[in-house]
Scaffold this motif. Sequence first.
Motif, PDB file in Angstrom:
ATOM      1  N   UNK A   1       0.849  -1.186   0.000  1.00  0.00           N
ATOM      2  CA  UNK A   1       0.000   0.000   0.000  1.00  0.00           C
ATOM      3  C   UNK A   1       0.886   1.237   0.000  1.00  0.00           C
ATOM      4  N   UNK A   2       0.472   2.241  -0.772  1.00  0.00           N
ATOM      5  CA  UNK A   2       1.183   3.518  -0.782  1.00  0.00           C
ATOM      6  C   UNK A   2       0.197   4.639  -0.507  1.00  0.00           C
ATOM      7  N   UNK A   3       0.608   5.574   0.333  1.00  0.00           N
ATOM      8  CA  UNK A   3      -0.257   6.675   0.754  1.00  0.00           C
ATOM      9  C   UNK A   3       0.555   7.964   0.775  1.00  0.00           C
ATOM     10  N   UNK A   4      -0.034   9.032   0.230  1.00  0.00           N
ATOM     11  CA  UNK A   4       0.611  10.339   0.306  1.00  0.00           C
ATOM     12  C   UNK A   4      -0.460  11.406   0.490  1.00  0.00           C
ATOM     13  N   UNK A   5      -0.137  12.438   1.253  1.00  0.00           N
ATOM     14  CA  UNK A   5      -1.079  13.514   1.520  1.00  0.00           C
ATOM     15  C   UNK A   5      -0.356  14.853   1.389  1.00  0.00           C
ATOM     16  N   UNK A   6      -1.048  15.836   0.768  1.00  0.00           N
ATOM     17  CA  UNK A   6      -0.483  17.180   0.631  1.00  0.00           C
ATOM     18  C   UNK A   6      -1.568  18.223   0.854  1.00  0.00           C
ATOM     19  N   UNK A   7      -1.182  19.308   1.480  1.00  0.00           N
ATOM     20  CA  UNK A   7      -2.081  20.440   1.674  1.00  0.00           C
ATOM     21  C   UNK A   7      -2.048  21.284   0.402  1.00  0.00           C
TER      22      UNK A   7
END
Length: 387
Positions: free
Chosen positions: A189-195
């Motif tokens: 699983x790969x997860x990334x978050x950006x504002x």
Amino acid sequence: MLIFKKKRRRRKKMQISCKREELLKGIQTVQAVVGTKSTLPVLANVLLEAKGEKMDMTATDLEVGVRCSVKVEVSEPGAITLPARTLSEVVRELPSEEINIKVDEKSRVQINSGQAIFNLMGLPKEDYPALPKFKTDGEFSIDRESLSEMIKKTIFSVSQDETRYVLCGIYFHVEKGKVRMVSTDGRRLSYISKDIGIDKKKEVKVIIPTKAVNELNRILTQISTREETEKEGKVRINIEENQVGFMIGDTILISRLIEGHFPNYEQVIPKSSEIKLKIKTEALLQATRRVALLTTEKSNSIRYSLKKKELVISANTEGLGEARDVVGVDYAGKEMEIAYNPQFLISVLRNIGCEEVCLELTNSLNPCLIRPTTGEDYISIVMPMRI
């Protein structure tokens, strides 16, 4: 399937002149989505529409569509569709930078360049499905480089198993001013978050198909090498009627969305770990790649063995041989051995984009969590294999 609008049948002549490089740029942008296995012959074509000081080029397979604009001199506005592959091959081999294209009322097309002349049969614009149009009231934007980075760090974990169709794409989640992208095939699983600084009340939860994401990434990569990068620094996104549109300058990509519910990925993200290792990314990547040379499709695992001050990476494949390499680590705990699919680890390490990574482990049965040490909100999880 994309939703198309009907048009009235009306044929026109067309005459333009342009630079070979400019026309090739347009062909390269749209050609990859051309339908090669469709029962509709016109889907093997690219639509050319000349008006004003530009020519729009469109291709679609009814699932994904791309349109871009190229600079041309329009002597007579009009439209025609031509076989994408033939057009590409012809334009690549033309002897001169100057190209002239003429279309008559019977959809016959003449392409001139230098002393070379090609006569092709096209199909009228009226036979070609039109891409849907989006309203602008729900549109939001994201920085082009940020979007490209997010795709790069998640696309490799997308499932290739079409029976699990909701995993055959990237989960795109906008909430509280942030955009999250998640992908999984059940084993990683790969997860990334950006504002991204948009209205915190806006909420979007969709699954974008793999083909659309790959095409978007290809377009973003092409644009990053061109002079107009600064002008096209933002990607405008619009989602409605089970479709998504990405607008980058004069280029638009439209795709259907995958229907269904993405699994609750937060449940599989480890909340704590007993071991945290900081390792140089390149050293771990190169050692893993070297040892992986001694694996096969049937025997595709390598072992990470934690010992005092070192991580031993090894593989032993019957009938092929064995390999061993060592990477130094700051570790003084109990010895532990875990098996992984090396390609899963390589994909993460090759795309994580930082000098040092943190490996978070608990035991040989629990997943390995990999995150950058830079503090970026990105994680990749790899499930272990049986030893």
